[in-house]
Design an enzyme around this catalytic site. Structure first.
Site, PDB file in Angstrom:
ATOM      1  N   ARG A  38       0.830  -1.205   0.000  1.00  0.00           N
ATOM      2  CA  ARG A  38       0.000   0.000   0.000  1.00  0.00           C
ATOM      3  C   ARG A  38       0.869   1.262   0.000  1.00  0.00           C
ATOM      4  O   ARG A  38       0.518   2.257  -0.632  1.00  0.00           O
ATOM      5  CB  ARG A  38      -0.977  -0.002   1.188  1.00  0.00           C
ATOM      6  CG  ARG A  38      -2.105   0.998   1.036  1.00  0.00           C
ATOM      7  CD  ARG A  38      -3.195   0.820   2.097  1.00  0.00           C
ATOM      8  NE  ARG A  38      -4.258  -0.076   1.688  1.00  0.00           N
ATOM      9  CZ  ARG A  38      -5.291   0.278   0.916  1.00  0.00           C
ATOM     10  NH1 ARG A  38      -5.412   1.512   0.465  1.00  0.00           N
ATOM     11  NH2 ARG A  38      -6.214  -0.600   0.594  1.00  0.00           N
ATOM     12  N   GLU A  59     -10.199   5.206   6.804  1.00  0.00           N
ATOM     13  CA  GLU A  59      -8.775   5.545   6.768  1.00  0.00           C
ATOM     14  C   GLU A  59      -8.393   6.786   5.957  1.00  0.00           C
ATOM     15  O   GLU A  59      -7.495   7.524   6.365  1.00  0.00           O
ATOM     16  CB  GLU A  59      -7.979   4.351   6.218  1.00  0.00           C
ATOM     17  CG  GLU A  59      -8.035   3.115   7.077  1.00  0.00           C
ATOM     18  CD  GLU A  59      -7.490   1.908   6.339  1.00  0.00           C
ATOM     19  OE1 GLU A  59      -8.162   1.406   5.429  1.00  0.00           O
ATOM     20  OE2 GLU A  59      -6.369   1.494   6.657  1.00  0.00           O
TER      21      GLU A  59
HETATM   22  N1  MTE Z   1     -13.025   4.640  14.217  1.00  0.00           N
HETATM   23  C1  MTE Z   1     -13.111   4.352  15.530  1.00  0.00           C
HETATM   24  N2  MTE Z   1     -13.940   5.082  16.291  1.00  0.00           N
HETATM   25  N3  MTE Z   1     -12.367   3.363  16.088  1.00  0.00           N
HETATM   26  C2  MTE Z   1     -11.483   2.614  15.340  1.00  0.00           C
HETATM   27  O1  MTE Z   1     -10.820   1.716  15.866  1.00  0.00           O
HETATM   28  N4  MTE Z   1     -10.518   2.196  13.104  1.00  0.00           N
HETATM   29  C3  MTE Z   1     -10.215   2.775  11.800  1.00  0.00           C
HETATM   30  C4  MTE Z   1     -11.478   3.367  11.169  1.00  0.00           C
HETATM   31  N5  MTE Z   1     -12.157   4.208  12.100  1.00  0.00           N
HETATM   32  C5  MTE Z   1     -11.366   2.897  13.934  1.00  0.00           C
HETATM   33  C6  MTE Z   1     -12.206   3.925  13.418  1.00  0.00           C
HETATM   34  C7  MTE Z   1      -9.642   1.814  10.856  1.00  0.00           C
HETATM   35  S1  MTE Z   1      -7.996   1.477  10.950  1.00  0.00           S
HETATM   36  C8  MTE Z   1     -10.391   1.207   9.883  1.00  0.00           C
HETATM   37  S2  MTE Z   1      -9.689   0.173   8.749  1.00  0.00           S
HETATM   38  C9  MTE Z   1     -11.852   1.425   9.786  1.00  0.00           C
HETATM   39  O2  MTE Z   1     -12.330   2.291  10.806  1.00  0.00           O
HETATM   40  C10 MTE Z   1     -12.550   0.075   9.885  1.00  0.00           C
HETATM   41  O3  MTE Z   1     -13.914   0.201   9.903  1.00  0.00           O
HETATM   42  P1  MTE Z   1     -14.806   0.414   8.590  1.00  0.00           P
HETATM   43  O4  MTE Z   1     -14.220  -0.403   7.503  1.00  0.00           O
HETATM   44  O5  MTE Z   1     -16.143  -0.026   9.010  1.00  0.00           O
HETATM   45  O6  MTE Z   1     -14.733   1.890   8.284  1.00  0.00           O
HETATM   46  N1  LUZ Z   2      -4.591  -4.855   2.656  1.00  0.00           N
HETATM   47  C1  LUZ Z   2      -5.066  -3.617   2.790  1.00  0.00           C
HETATM   48  C2  LUZ Z   2      -4.561  -5.745   3.651  1.00  0.00           C
HETATM   49  O1  LUZ Z   2      -5.073  -2.856   1.845  1.00  0.00           O
HETATM   50  N2  LUZ Z   2      -5.533  -3.251   3.990  1.00  0.00           N
HETATM   51  C3  LUZ Z   2      -5.552  -4.064   5.052  1.00  0.00           C
HETATM   52  O2  LUZ Z   2      -5.983  -3.659   6.119  1.00  0.00           O
HETATM   53  C4  LUZ Z   2      -5.050  -5.389   4.894  1.00  0.00           C
HETATM   54  N3  LUZ Z   2      -5.031  -6.259   5.906  1.00  0.00           N
HETATM   55  C5  LUZ Z   2      -4.526  -7.473   5.711  1.00  0.00           C
HETATM   56  C6  LUZ Z   2      -4.029  -7.803   4.477  1.00  0.00           C
HETATM   57  N4  LUZ Z   2      -4.063  -6.951   3.469  1.00  0.00           N
HETATM   58 MO1  MOS Z   3      -7.482  -0.449   9.443  1.00  0.00          MO
HETATM   59  S1  MOS Z   3      -5.471  -0.121   9.577  1.00  0.00           S
HETATM   60  O1  MOS Z   3      -7.303  -1.233   7.898  1.00  0.00           O
HETATM   61  O2  MOS Z   3      -7.626  -1.725  10.557  1.00  0.00           O
END
Ligand code: MTE
Ligand code: LUZ
Ligand code: MOS
Length: 775
Positions: free
Chosen positions: A324, A726
């Site tokens: 990524r 993200e």
């Molecule tokens: N928001 C809150 N409140 N708590 C969390 O742990 N994790 C983040 C984001 N937002 C997180 C958050 C991360 S790393 C990801 S990948 C996404 O939420 C995952 O949830 P989603 O795919 O439902 O958005």
């Molecule tokens: N790839 C990605 C991944 O783009 N995001 C992720 O969070 C992930 N996790 C595991 C393996 N590939």
């Molecule tokens: Mo989020 S870093 O893809 O859990």
């Protein structure tokens, strides 16, 4: 039918998506009554685990004397690697993550033994009594050292497009340099925890704070040497995950399960905050060497980028993270000729892992810093340099990994933000302010984001759901995603409510559970709603179709004359409450529950050459930051931030804005105050909030203007929304660049600041001093 209803917003409208409903647990969160794993009532006989940790960065274990531990008050048992019935591994991809150390330790903090005691406190006290003698081995502690030693946890990865060498040689200007960014601790408020209860015939039931219940199930099964059908993992919610519970919840699930099965009693393993810091992996810090060619206008002509990630002692998710990073160096800009490589550097530290953005921030940051530098060198406004490099709509629209950008909205999004933030006027004001302010200096920056949505491992882009309609017309939903505060369950409930024409209080989303939906992916890569929303929609749609048939037959109307809205069903010119139609369907022996499934279409990826179509679509955004620095102390403050972020057609604007704000502040913490420091012996010395500074409410800008871009997803995503978790973590790059801009003002923008991330007060002060000295 009477249902205790929570006061949801907007129950008056018929719309169920595109509405700012409260988070499904909002009232529980704010009243402290939401149950997390540690809040579950404990079963009788529950015992507690603490882990004994390595004190050396790299060493052979000579003698592990645990006598004093065994004889400490309250101790029930002590486990070492010899007690693990089958595989001593909890690695998500490679099998290089020992659960408990076996003969060699690889970092300070690596678990060596587990002590089980009657109370949590007794276990922690006993864990300190281990007497371990080591034969020390040479340790690698930084990505630079790993690069010099060519030490990787994986083979070097590289991506080439065009002819970078030729493009660089013929470029009118070159920017060559190095850059570095730190890691970041996830600092979820709820630490890692697992509660394991033994079941019949060697089975185990685990309540685990995890983003990936299916992987916990699989790894526990492997370490116990039993089938996956004997392992049941459940997670109602996490108090934050942020990537830190994607793979690294496994060690605790495994240790707790091994103990539960061996001792045949309920076992809880809850890490204390310092242990959580010492044991678990963080965001990867990166070291970069770059060479970028550009013309007089600042147009990028060619680039070479060698990145080294600090992967820590094992692979964990470093491969996909580095992938990524490589796929986000371009950020929003067209690059014709590039040569990129990424080494996942093996170091004797915690094994670094997923953290919001997953390598994307590390890839794009170096580009955004370079563009500001190029603009200063050319005496141009950085926004003008950015703009001429943006991906085009018809041409200049193919990424280095060969995916064509078909949904580009960066031009209109940035134009709107430039206008609404009064970027040009404020740039002028800041120049004037700085000219007359010798100590306090201001800086301004605008940075865009383009973030690819989908797991870059195509197989992970699938999800399942179950929808049950009960005879009273209430609905229970279960899907493979996990709730960590982001509002996934609320959005999925909205999707189901929309599909069945029900109010939100008729829908309940229950704990993620491996016995309900099998073989799920991690809730990660921001895809939770995209994947599970589609799967739940599929399930709900099937039930609606069956109900439609029942209704049409009942009143002899065409199926197209059956409508579901506000808990009622319109059947021709008759209306009947939803629950009544459900009862008719039940009496007619029609199935009132369904499964649903979704797999993202059109994805492919060739990991050898790093080319393909890894992303279903891109999310965009941009932000402007105005900062003030004190050149005497190095302190900085974000005065105002303007954010315009693309979430397609929002399913829930309030939740989306919450995600954008949270990610912005979290990303700002990474780039400003959060500093991980390992000492010369490889011990992490910043392992508590006393020494590791995450942003507080007082660090948020007083003037914070967050808006969602008015648009819709060009791809057929769930209700044309876009993932939000993200991408906004990359927005605060503008804060970092604004600090660099303020520092550069000290040398009248003629000397480039020497400032890596994070821009802590000390770092800013050093950068200012260096410019004052050079002047
Ligand atoms: N928001 C809150 N409140 N708590 C969390 O742990 N994790 C983040 C984001 N937002 C997180 C958050 C991360 S790393 C990801 S990948 C996404 O939420 C995952 O949830 P989603 O795919 O439902 O958005
Ligand atoms: N790839 C990605 C991944 O783009 N995001 C992720 O969070 C992930 N996790 C595991 C393996 N590939
Ligand atoms: Mo989020 S870093 O893809 O859990």
């Amino acid at each position: 039918m009477k249902i205790d209803s929570i006061d949801h917003l907007n129950t008056a409208t018929a719309q169920r998506v595109g509405v700012s409903f409260l988070h499904e647990s909002a009232d529980l969160h704010v009243s402290g009554t939401a149950t997390y794993t540690d809040d579950l009532p404990e079963l009788q006989g529950t015992a507690h685990i603490a882990l004994g940790l390595s004190e050396k960065a790299h060493a052979r274990l000579l003698e592990v004397d645990l006598d004093a531990v065994r004889h400490a008050p309250g101790v029930i048992a002590v486990l070492t690697v010899a007690d693990i019935p089958a595989a001593n591994n909890c690695g998500p991809i490679l099998h290089d993550d020992p659960i408990l150390a076996d003969s060699v330790v690889h970092y300070v903090g690596q678990p060596i033994f587990a002590v089980i005691a009657k109370s949590h406190d007794q276990a922690r006290r006993a864990a300190r009594l281990g007497k371990i003698s080591y034969e020390e081995l040479p340790a690698i502690l930084t990505p630079q050292e790993a690069k010099a030693a060519n030490a990787g946890v994986l083979p070097l990865m590289s991506l080439k497009q065009g002819d970078a060498r030729k493009a660089l040689e013929s470029a009118p200007h070159r920017l060559q340099g190095t850059f570095q960014c730190n890691g970041q601790e996830q600092f979820y408020l709820e630490g890692q925890i697992s509660y394991a209860v033994p079941k019949e015939y060697g089975a185990v039931h685990i309540w685990c704070s995890t983003q990936h219940p299916s992987e916990m199930q699989q790894l526990v099964a492997h370490c116990l040497g039993v089938g996956a059908h004997k392992v049941h993992v459940e997670c109602r919610r996490m108090g934050g995950g942020f990537g830190g519970k994607e793979s690294q919840s496994a060690l605790y699930a495994c240790v707790a399960s091994v103990a539960a099965v061996k001792l045949q009693r309920p076992i809880k393993l809850r890490l204390d905050r310092d242990d959580d810091f010492m044991i678990t992996g963080k965001r990867h810090g990166f070291y970069y060497e770059y060479d970028i060619g550009y013309d007089d206008e600042g147009r990028l002509l060619g680039a070479r980028l060698d990145m080294t990630a600090n992967s820590g002692f094992s692979a964990d998710l470093s491969g996909p993270v580095a992938t990524r990073a490589i796929c986000h160096f371009d950020n929003a800009y067209y690059l014709s000729d590039v040569d990129m490589s990424a080494l996942c550097g093996r170091t004797n530290t915690q094994s670094n892992t997923a953290f919001r953005g997953f390598g994307g921030p590390q890839g794009a940051l170096v580009m955004e810093v370079a563009l500001d530098t190029i603009a200063r060198r050319l005496g141009k406004d950085p926004l003008d340099v950015r703009r001429i490099n943006f991906y085009g709509k018809e041409d200049r629209n193919v990424t280095p990994y060969d995916q064509t950008v078909v949904d580009n909205i960066i031009h209109e999004l940035v134009a709107e933000l430039e206008e609404s933030s009064e970027y040009r006027q404020r740039r002028e004001h800041i120049r004037q302010f700085n000219a007359s302010s010798p100590v306090l200096k201001k800086g301004l920056a605008l940075t865009p984001v383009k973030f690819g949505i989908s797991f870059n491992v195509p197989a992970f882009n699938q999800a399942g759901a179950l929808v049950h309609v009960y005879r009273d017309g209430t609905v229970l939903v279960n899907h493979g995603g996990t709730e960590m505060g982001q509002g996934l369950n609320t959005k999925v409930a909205q999707v189901v409510a929309h599909e069945l024409g029900l109010n939100l209080e008729h829908i309940r989303v229950t704990a993620t559970d491996t016995t309900k939906v099998a073989n799920t992916s991690a809730t990660a890569a921001s895809t939770g709603t995209d994947l599970n929303g589609k799967a739940a929609q599929d399930a709900a749609y099937q039930i609606r179709q069956r109900l439609t048939t029942v209704a049409a037959q009942l009143f002899s109307v065409e199926e197209s004359n059956v409508k579901f809205e506000r808990g009622q069903v319109q059947i021709g010119d008759q209306t009947m409450p939803f629950f009544q139609l459900v009862e008719h369907a039940y009496q007619a022996r029609v199935q009132l529950w369904s499964d649903g499934f979704y797999a993202t279409p059109g994805l492919h990826w060739d990991s050898k050459v790093m080319k393909g179509n890894p992303f279903y679509y891109f999310s965009y955004g941009a932000a402007v930051a105005e900062v003030l620095i004190d050149t005497l102390t190095g302190e900085s403050r974000l005065l105002r931030a303007d954010v315009l972020h693309d979430v397609g057609k929002s399913i829930n604007p309030a939740l989306d804005i919450g995600q954008v704000e949270g990610a912005f502040i979290q990303g700002m913490g990474w780039l400003t105050t959060e500093e991980l420091v390992w000492n010369a012996q490889g011990k992490l010395t910043t392992h508590a909030p006393s020494t590791y500074k995450i942003p507080a409410i007082s660090d948020c800008p007083i003037d914070f203007r967050v808006n969602l871009f008015d648009g819709h997803n060009a791809m057929d995503s769930i209700h044309r929304s876009k993932a939000v978790g993200e991408p906004p973590l990359l927005l605060p790059f503008c804060v970092f660049n604004a600090i660099r801009d303020a520092v550069a003002s000290v040398g009248n923008y003629q000397i480039e600041p020497e400032l890596n991330a994070p821009a802590t007060a000390e770092a800013v002060m050093r950068a200012v001093a260096a410019i004052r000295k050079a002047k």
